[in-house]
Structures are given as structure tokens and as C-alpha cells.
Design a protein around this motif. Structure first.
Motif, PDB file in Angstrom:
ATOM      1  N   PRO A   1       0.815  -1.224   0.000  1.00 41.82           N
ATOM      2  CA  PRO A   1       0.000   0.000   0.000  1.00 41.82           C
ATOM      3  C   PRO A   1       0.847   1.272   0.000  1.00 41.82           C
ATOM      4  O   PRO A   1       0.453   2.278  -0.596  1.00 41.82           O
ATOM      5  N   ALA A   2       1.998   1.229   0.650  1.00 44.49           N
ATOM      6  CA  ALA A   2       2.854   2.416   0.713  1.00 44.49           C
ATOM      7  C   ALA A   2       3.508   2.723  -0.626  1.00 44.49           C
ATOM      8  O   ALA A   2       3.938   3.859  -0.869  1.00 44.49           O
ATOM      9  N   LEU A   3       3.591   1.730  -1.514  1.00 43.16           N
ATOM     10  CA  LEU A   3       4.259   1.900  -2.804  1.00 43.16           C
ATOM     11  C   LEU A   3       3.297   2.234  -3.935  1.00 43.16           C
ATOM     12  O   LEU A   3       3.723   2.375  -5.083  1.00 43.16           O
ATOM     13  N   GLN A   4       2.026   2.373  -3.636  1.00 43.59           N
ATOM     14  CA  GLN A   4       1.045   2.580  -4.696  1.00 43.59           C
ATOM     15  C   GLN A   4       1.276   3.881  -5.463  1.00 43.59           C
ATOM     16  O   GLN A   4       1.485   4.944  -4.880  1.00 43.59           O
ATOM     17  N   SER A   5       1.262   3.762  -6.799  1.00 45.39           N
ATOM     18  CA  SER A   5       1.364   4.938  -7.651  1.00 45.39           C
ATOM     19  C   SER A   5       0.152   5.836  -7.431  1.00 45.39           C
ATOM     20  O   SER A   5      -0.932   5.377  -7.071  1.00 45.39           O
ATOM     21  N   GLN A   6       0.339   7.133  -7.643  1.00 43.32           N
ATOM     22  CA  GLN A   6      -0.779   8.058  -7.506  1.00 43.32           C
ATOM     23  C   GLN A   6      -1.770   7.907  -8.663  1.00 43.32           C
ATOM     24  O   GLN A   6      -2.904   8.368  -8.574  1.00 43.32           O
ATOM     25  N   ASN A   7      -1.305   7.269  -9.735  1.00 40.04           N
ATOM     26  CA  ASN A   7      -2.188   6.969 -10.868  1.00 40.04           C
ATOM     27  C   ASN A   7      -1.977   5.494 -11.226  1.00 40.04           C
ATOM     28  O   ASN A   7      -1.358   5.171 -12.235  1.00 40.04           O
ATOM     29  N   PRO A   8      -2.461   4.584 -10.379  1.00 38.73           N
ATOM     30  CA  PRO A   8      -2.079   3.178 -10.512  1.00 38.73           C
ATOM     31  C   PRO A   8      -2.568   2.509 -11.798  1.00 38.73           C
ATOM     32  O   PRO A   8      -3.648   2.813 -12.303  1.00 38.73           O
ATOM     33  N   GLN A   9      -1.720   1.612 -12.293  1.00 42.04           N
ATOM     34  CA  GLN A   9      -2.085   0.795 -13.439  1.00 42.04           C
ATOM     35  C   GLN A   9      -3.307  -0.064 -13.084  1.00 42.04           C
ATOM     36  O   GLN A   9      -3.365  -0.661 -12.012  1.00 42.04           O
ATOM     37  N   GLN A  10      -4.254  -0.104 -13.979  1.00 35.82           N
ATOM     38  CA  GLN A  10      -5.458  -0.894 -13.755  1.00 35.82           C
ATOM     39  C   GLN A  10      -5.268  -2.319 -14.268  1.00 35.82           C
ATOM     40  O   GLN A  10      -4.453  -2.565 -15.157  1.00 35.82           O
TER      41      GLN A  10
END
Length: 340
Positions: free
Chosen positions: A159-168
Motif C-alpha cells: 500500500p505504501a508503494l502505490q502509484s498516484q495513478n495506478p495501473q489498472q
């Protein structure tokens, strides 16, 4: 003396006899003197002025504006080394203890093997063999603990590494998975894919999930049908590992960086060819699996060194004890670059 660092200045006597011509020039640099006295003292009859060299310090450069990395999660800001240390700090202490116990137990097992090899009487050999058996049991018991700790670690770190615009990602399950199993697997897959930013075009990647037909492996990803084969009791690290392979295949995640790194680390070295056709370069890092090379067909769709990144991510729990620091920093840099 470097002329670029010094300038000639006019010095007057600074008293009541100082004339109105020279008085205003006291302490001024040569470049500003009027034309009629530009040659320097004496500027007129009975002139008492002199000159001196004055150090001219270059102007302090404006401090570079601090780079604000708003395009990545906070944990991924800064250098690769800073990021690695930050992620290590996220790993629960219980997970670090499980890894340290594993290292200790394996060393104790090696010591027992050495003792048995040196034993000269049968009774001592039998006693040490019993100790070896007990130590193997301890290691296997601790393996179960490590698996549990890996799950808790990934629940904190991903969760801490999640991109601000995550790949779907579009996940398709076959009917043999229960609703609960699908939910648990989906959460891990989505969070793993989410460390990468959405690729241009905004299309989701596809991961089909099937039960693993191979008892000899924990799980695998098959590029030809975009399918992740897992067991119902697959460990979190296995699911993360194989999902990263899907990302390598479908969006080229980290492939360019790992190809360059792998080629550089193995330059001039000779691999060992396994019976199943793949090649392994041994002794380069903690885990020989890292430098495994598969056949040309698989290289063409997932990159030549597809196990470098997966084993790097697998090793999050071990980062504070890994000897190969540059592999850790490569992994963190790929995660950072991929999150933008």
C-alpha cells in the motif's frame, strides 16, 4: 595569484590632508576610477595614495530549489538508497526476526555438517546426525513463520508503494476459486500492479487466474494466455512474484533496467545450464535464482533477466541483511521510476 579572484583598489591616507580628488576614491576598484586618474597613484603632484589587492569572492550561487517529487508516493522520494532504508523500516520487527532466525539456523546446520564430517567415531556421528535432523525440523518450522511474516510485510509495504495513478488490471477467475479466495487474490494482484503508473492509453492489463497444474512449482505466469497459475494456499510472495512477471510481459515493467543490470553483472562469466534448458549464473548475489536466463522465446516477451526484479521484490524482508546492496537499490529505483 589568480587575477580573476583579486582586484586592485585605491587606498588613501584617510586624514585631514587627503585631497578632494582622491578622498572619494578610497577603497574603490580600479575599474571604477575616473579617466584622469585611471593609471593609479600618483593621481596628482604630492599624491600620497597607494594601491592594494583585494580578494573578490565569487557570488554564492543561488541554492538550487529543492526538488519536490509530488509525482511519487512519499516513501519513494529521494535517492534509491534512501528509499531502500525507508522500506526496510516499514518491515515489521517480527518479520526481521524470522529472517534472522533463518540465517542463524542455517548456519548452525552447516556447523553440524562440519562437525559430523570431522567426527572419527560412529557414536559421535550418530549423535550429530540426530542434531542435524532436529535442526532441519527447526528450519522447516520457521519457514511457516516466514511465510506468515511475508504476508504481513506485503500488507504493509505494497500500500505504501502505490502509484498516484495506478495501473489498472482486469482479473478473471475460473469457477474453482471461492468468493473469499478471489477477493484475497485480487487484493494482492491489484496492489502489486498498482505500484506501476497507468500506461498511456489507460488500458488495463489482463490477468487470468487458474489453479496450478504443476505440483513441482509454487506458481507461474504463462504469457501466451496471460494466465497466473497459483495454488489455493500459495504464499503472498509467490503471487506478487508472478504478478510482476505479468507486468513485465504486458507493460515492459522494469525490463530495460534489468536487462542492462544483468548484462553488466554477468559480463565475462560462464553460466551453468540446467537440465530444463535455462541457464543460471551462480555466486553473483545472495540468491542464484536472480541471474537465471530462460529460452529466447520467453526473453522476447518478458526480458532477458526477468527474475532480477522479481527476486528483488521478493527480498523486501531480507533487505537489511542482504549483501548485494546494488540489487536492492536497482529494485527501489525501478519501483520509483515505474510509479511516475
Amino acid at each position: 595569484v589568480s587575477q580573476s579572484r583579486y582586484e586592485r583598489v585605491r587606498i588613501t591616507e584617510r586624514d585631514d590632508l587627503t585631497c578632494p580628488i582622491c578622498g572619494p576614491l578610497d577603497g574603490t576598484p580600479e575599474a571604477t576610477w575616473p579617466a584622469d586618474v585611471a593609471g593609479g597613484p600618483p593621481g596628482h603632484p604630492n599624491c600620497r595614495c597607494s594601491t592594494a589587492l583585494r580578494l573578490v569572492r565569487p557570488a554564492e550561487p543561488e541554492p538550487a530549489p529543492q526538488q519536490v517529487e509530488d509525482d511519487v508516493p512519499e516513501v519513494l522520494r529521494g535517492s534509491a538508497s534512501e528509499i531502500a532504508n525507508r522500506i526496510i523500516n516499514l518491515v515489521p520487527d517480527s518479520a526481521k526476526k524470522a529472517i534472522n532466525d533463518d540465517v542463524r539456523l542455517r548456519q548452525e546446520l552447516e556447523d553440524l555438517y562440519t562437525q559430523r564430517a570431522k567426527a572419527t567415531d560412529l557414536q559421535s556421528q550418530l549423535l550429530i546426525t540426530k542434531d542435524i535432523s532436529n535442526k532441519v525440523s527447526e528450519i522447516n518450522k520457521n519457514k511457516s513463520n516466514i511465510a506468515k511474516q511475508e504476508e504481513s510485510t506485503f500488507k504493509v509495504v505494497l500500500p505504501a508503494l502505490q502509484s498516484q495513478n495506478p495501473q489498472q488490471v482486469q482479473i478473471n477467475f475460473n469457477a474453482r476459486f471461492t468468493t473469499r479466495e478471489q477477493a484475497d487474490l485480487s487484493a494482492i494482484i491489484q496492489q502489486t500492479v498498482g505500484i506501476a503508473a497507468q500506461q498511456s492509453g489507460g488500458q488495463p492489463i489482463t490477468i487470468n487466474v487458474e489453479l496450478n497444474p504443476r505440483r513441482s512449482v509454487l506458481g507461474f505466469y504463462k504469457p501466451s494466455n496471460q494466465t497466473l497459475y497459483v495454488n489455493k494456499n500459495s504464499e503472498t510472495s509467490t503471487i506478487v512474484h508472478e504478478t510482476v512477471h505479468a507486468m513485465q510481459h504486458q507493460i515492459g515493467y522494469g525490463v530495460q533496467a534489468t536487462n542492462a543490470y544483468g548484462d553488466a553483472k554477468t559480463a565475462g562469466k560462464t553460466p551453468i545450464t540446467a537440465s530444463r534448458g535455462y541457464k543460471t549464473y551462480t555466486g553473483i548475489t545472495d540468491d542464484d535464482y536472480t541471474f537465471r536466463v530462460y529460452d529466447a522465446k520467453l526473453q522476447g516477451v518478458m526480458g532477458k533477466w526477468c527474475e532480477i526484479l522479481t527476486t528483488g521484490i521478493d527480498s523486501i524482508m531480507r533487505w537489511d541483511s542482504m549483501k548485494d546492496r546494488d540489487l536492492i537499490e536497482l529494485t527501489t529505483q525501478i519501483i520509483k521510476d515505474g510509479a511516475k
